[in-house]
Design an enzyme around this catalytic site. Structure first.
Site, PDB file in Angstrom:
ATOM      1  N   LYS A  36       1.023  -1.114   0.089  1.00  0.00           N
ATOM      2  CA  LYS A  36       0.099  -0.132  -0.065  1.00  0.00           C
ATOM      3  C   LYS A  36       0.893   1.133  -0.153  1.00  0.00           C
ATOM      4  O   LYS A  36       1.763   1.224   0.627  1.00  0.00           O
ATOM      5  CB  LYS A  36      -0.950  -0.212   1.159  1.00  0.00           C
TER       6      LYS A  36
ATOM      7  N   SER B 212      -9.184   1.784   3.487  1.00  0.00           N
ATOM      8  CA  SER B 212      -8.370   2.643   2.356  1.00  0.00           C
ATOM      9  C   SER B 212      -7.544   1.621   1.865  1.00  0.00           C
ATOM     10  O   SER B 212      -6.853   2.138   0.799  1.00  0.00           O
ATOM     11  CB  SER B 212      -7.815   3.522   3.157  1.00  0.00           C
TER      12      SER B 212
ATOM     13  N   SER C 255      -9.834  -0.587   7.529  1.00  0.00           N
ATOM     14  CA  SER C 255      -9.278  -0.281   6.031  1.00  0.00           C
ATOM     15  C   SER C 255      -8.564  -1.644   5.626  1.00  0.00           C
ATOM     16  O   SER C 255      -8.051  -1.465   4.649  1.00  0.00           O
ATOM     17  CB  SER C 255      -8.080   0.811   6.413  1.00  0.00           C
TER      18      SER C 255
END
Length: 540
Positions: free
Chosen positions: A127, A207, A231
Site C-alpha cells: 500500500k 482505504s 481499512s
C-alpha cells in the site's frame, strides 16, 4: 493446544488434505505442471503451469524447490498480469523497476539451497502509505509525490530480509480515508479511482483499496494493507480476499503514514489464510527459520474436523441488509454442520465507542501526522498540508472536502485531560466489549459480516456510513480476520472473526478451518455494472 514452528506448519500444509485437494475454490481444477512452449496470454488463469488465482505460497515454494518454477518466472507472470488486467481496475500505482533484479537474486538462493524463508521469491505489493527508499510513498496525495523517503519502513526491511520481491505500490483511499467527511473510497489524487474487480462500477472499500482489488485480480501473491478502523478487513471482504488486522504492536508502524498510534497497524492480505499467516510471520519478525523463532500457529486449521467443538459467537448486524443477514444464516449452518457451536451475541458498548472514537482520532492524527511530515519533503505539518490542498486542483478532482484535517487542526492536544479521558474510556470499553462477550459465552471467536455488498462509486455522493463490525477489535487493538463468506449476486461478502489480544495465531488457525469449510472464494468476472444499487460505507 500444541504449537508448531512456522517451518513445521509450512511442511504440514504441503501434505495437508486442504492442499492435496486444492486451494479454496480450486476443488475441480487439477494442478498443472510447468508447460513446454510459449506461455498462454497474460490474462489466462494458468501461467507457466501455475494457476495464479488459486496457488498458495507453500505450493509455489515446493515448485521452486523442485526447480520447475523460478522466482523470476513468477515475477514476470505477475508483471504481465498487471499490464494486461490493471487497466480495468486501476489498483497498482507503480511497479518496482528493481523487482526482476530481486527475483533473480532469489533464483540464485533457490538454486544453492539458501532460501531465506517462505516468502523468498514471492511477489508482494505494498500500500502506498508504506515507506520505500527506492519508490515514491505518497499516501495518494500529490503533496508527497516528490522525493522518496530516505529509509524503508520497518516492515519493508523485514520483507527484504526474508527475500520477498517488492513488486510495486498499490493505490489507496487518499490519506487512508482520513481527509474528508464524505470521501470516495479507493480514490486518490495520485492514483485516481480503483474499481471493484467483480463489478467495475462498484467500490472496492477503503482505504487498502488497491491492495485488495489487486489480490482479487491476482496481480500479486500477497499485499500489505494498513488499518485504523476497517481499512484492511472491509476491502478484503468487499473484494473477496483474506485480510488480517494484527494485534496492535505486533507489526512495527515505523515508516508508515499515520492516523493514530493508538490504533494503526499494517497487516497482510492474500487470497487464502495460509499465505496471510506466512506473511504475518515475516512482518512481525517471527519468521527466521535460521533462529528457530516462529509465529506459533496451532494445527486446528490444517487437520480434518478443525471446527469441531469450537464456539463462535455470531454478531448478525442486520443493519447491513436482509441479503447479508441471510448469508450469515447460511454461514452459521455450514459452521454448525462442521461441528462448531454457533451462538448469537451482541457485544456491548457499541454506541459509546462510536461516539468517542472519532474525536480521539482527530487529536491523535494532528500529533502523528505532524511528526511524519517533518521527515518528508513537502508540507511540514498539518496546517501546511491543508493550505496545499486548497491551492492544488488535483486534490479536488473527486471530492473537495478536507473537513477532517480542519477539525484535527483545532482538536484538543493529546496532553489535554479531555482527550486522555476519551482514550482511556475507549480502551476500556472496546476491550470489555470483546472480553466480556467471549467470557460470557465461552467463545473461541466472535464472527460478524465484514461488509455489505459493494456500493456504486460516486464522487458526488461519496461513501455513506461506517461499517460497525471492525470497530471493537480496531479500538481495542485486538486481532481481526476477514475470510470470504459468499456473495450477494456478484458481490463478495466477508466473515469477520475477532478474538482477544495477541490471539493472532489462534485466530488464523480458526480462519483456515472456516475458509476450508465455506470454500467461498470465486474469481472476479470484471462485469461493467450490476442492476442492483447499494448504499455506501467506508473504512479507515
Amino acid at each position: 493446544m500444541k504449537k508448531r514452528s512456522l517451518t513445521a506448519l509450512t511442511a504440514a500444509l504441503l501434505v495437508a488434505p486442504l492442499l492435496a485437494a486444492g486451494a479454496p475454490g480450486q476443488r475441480a481444477q487439477a494442478a498443472a505442471s510447468v508447460a513446454d512452449g510459449p506461455p498462454p496470454p497474460a490474462d489466462a488463469p494458468l501461467i507457466r503451469g501455475v494457476d495464479l488465482d488459486t496457488v498458495t505460497i507453500p505450493e509455489l515454494q515446493a515448485r521452486m524447490e523442485r526447480g520447475s518454477l523460478t522466482p523470476s518466472a513468477l515475477t514476470r507472470a505477475y508483471l504481465r498480469r498487471i499490464e494486461a488486467i490493471d487497466p480495468k481496475i486501476n489498483a497498482v500505482l507503480r511497479t518496482n523497476p528493481a523487482a526482476l533484479r530481486q527475483a533473480a537474486a532469489s533464483d540464485v538462493r533457490h538454486r544453492h539451497g539458501k532460501v531465506l524463508g517462505p516468502l523468498d521469491g514471492i511477489p508482494v505489493l505494498l500500500k502506498d502509505n508504506v515507506n520505500t527508499r527506492d519508490m515514491p510513498t505518497t499516501a495518494g496525495s500529490s503533496a508527497l509525490a516528490g522525493r522518496p523517503p530516505e529509509t524503508d519502513a520497518a516492515l519493508v526491511k523485514r520483507l527484504r530480509a526474508a527475500g520477498a520481491v517488492i513488486l510495486g505500490k498499490a493505490n489507496l483511499s487518499e490519506w487512508a480515508n482520513f481527509r474528508a467527511a464524505r470521501p470516495t473510497s479507493g480514490w486518490s489524487a495520485v492514483g485516481g479511482q480503483t474499481h471493484n474487480p467483480y463489478v467495475l462500477d462498484r467500490n472496492p472499500c477503503g482505504s487498502s483499496s488497491g491492495s485488495a482489488a489487486a489480490l482479487a485480480a491476482s496481480l500479486a501473491q500477497v499485499a500489505i494493507g494498513t488499518e485504523t478502523d476497517g481499512s484492511i478487513v472491509c476491502p478484503a471482504g468487499m473484494n473477496g480476499v483474506v485480510g488480517h488486522k494484527p494485534s496492535l504492536g505486533l507489526v512495527s508502524q515505523s515508516g508508515v503514514v499515520p492516523i493514530s498510534a493508538e490504533q494503526d497497524t499494517a497487516g497482510p492480505m492474500a487470497r487464502n489464510v495460509i499465505d496471510t499467516a506466512l506473511t504475518l510471520a515475516v512482518l512481525s519478525g517471527r519468521d527466521h527459520v535460521r533462529t528457530g523463532s516462529a509465529l506459533g500457529l496451532t494445527d486446528v486449521g490444517t487437520r480434518p474436523g478443525g471446527l469441531r467443538g469450537k464456539r463462535i459467537g455470531l454478531w448478525r448486524l442486520p443493519s447491513l441488509g436482509t441479503e447479508v443477514d441471510a448469508l450469515m444464516t447460511r454461514t452459521a449452518a455450514q459452521l454448525r454442520a462442521a461441528g462448531a457451536q454457533v451462538v448469537e451475541v451482541a457485544p456491548p458498548y457499541q454506541e459509546r465507542l462510536a461516539a468517542l472514537e472519532f474525536p480521539a482520532l482527530l487529536s491523535e492524527f494532528h500529533r502523528d501526522i505532524d511528526a511524519y511530515l517533518a521527515t518528508r519533503g513537502g508540507p511540514r505539518n498539518l496546517a501546511e498540508l491543508i493550505e496545499f490542498n486548497r491551492t492544488h486542483p488535483a486534490e479536488q478532482a473527486c471530492f473537495a472536502g478536507q473537513e477532517l484535517f480542519e477539525q484535527a487542526l483545532v482538536a484538543p492536544a493529546t496532553t489535554d485531560p479531555r482527550y486522555r479521558a476519551m482514550r482511556a474510556e475507549l480502551k476500556d470499553l472496546s476491550r470489555r466489549s470483546i472480553d466480556e462477550t467471549m467470557a460470557a459465552h465461552h467463545l473461541d471467536a466472535i464472527a460478524s459480516p465484514t461488509n455489505p455488498p459493494a456500493w456504486t462509486t460516486d464522487c458526488a455522493r461519496g461513501d455513506n456510513d461506517v461499517i460497525p463490525s471492525s470497530t471493537p477489535a480496531a479500538v481495542a487493538g485486538y486481532p481481526s480476520l476477514s475470510v470470504p463468506a459468499g456473495s450477494v449476486g456478484e458481490l463478495p461478502v466477508g466473515l469477520l472473526l475477532m478474538a482477544g489480544d495477541r490471539q493472532d495465531a489462534e485466530l488464523l488457525s480458526l480462519g483456515a478451518a472456516v475458509e476450508r469449510r465455506l470454500d467461498a472464494w470465486r474469481a472476479p468476472r470484471y462485469l461493467p455494472t450490476s442492476p442492483s444499487r447499494t448504499s455506501g460505507s467506508t473504512g479507515r
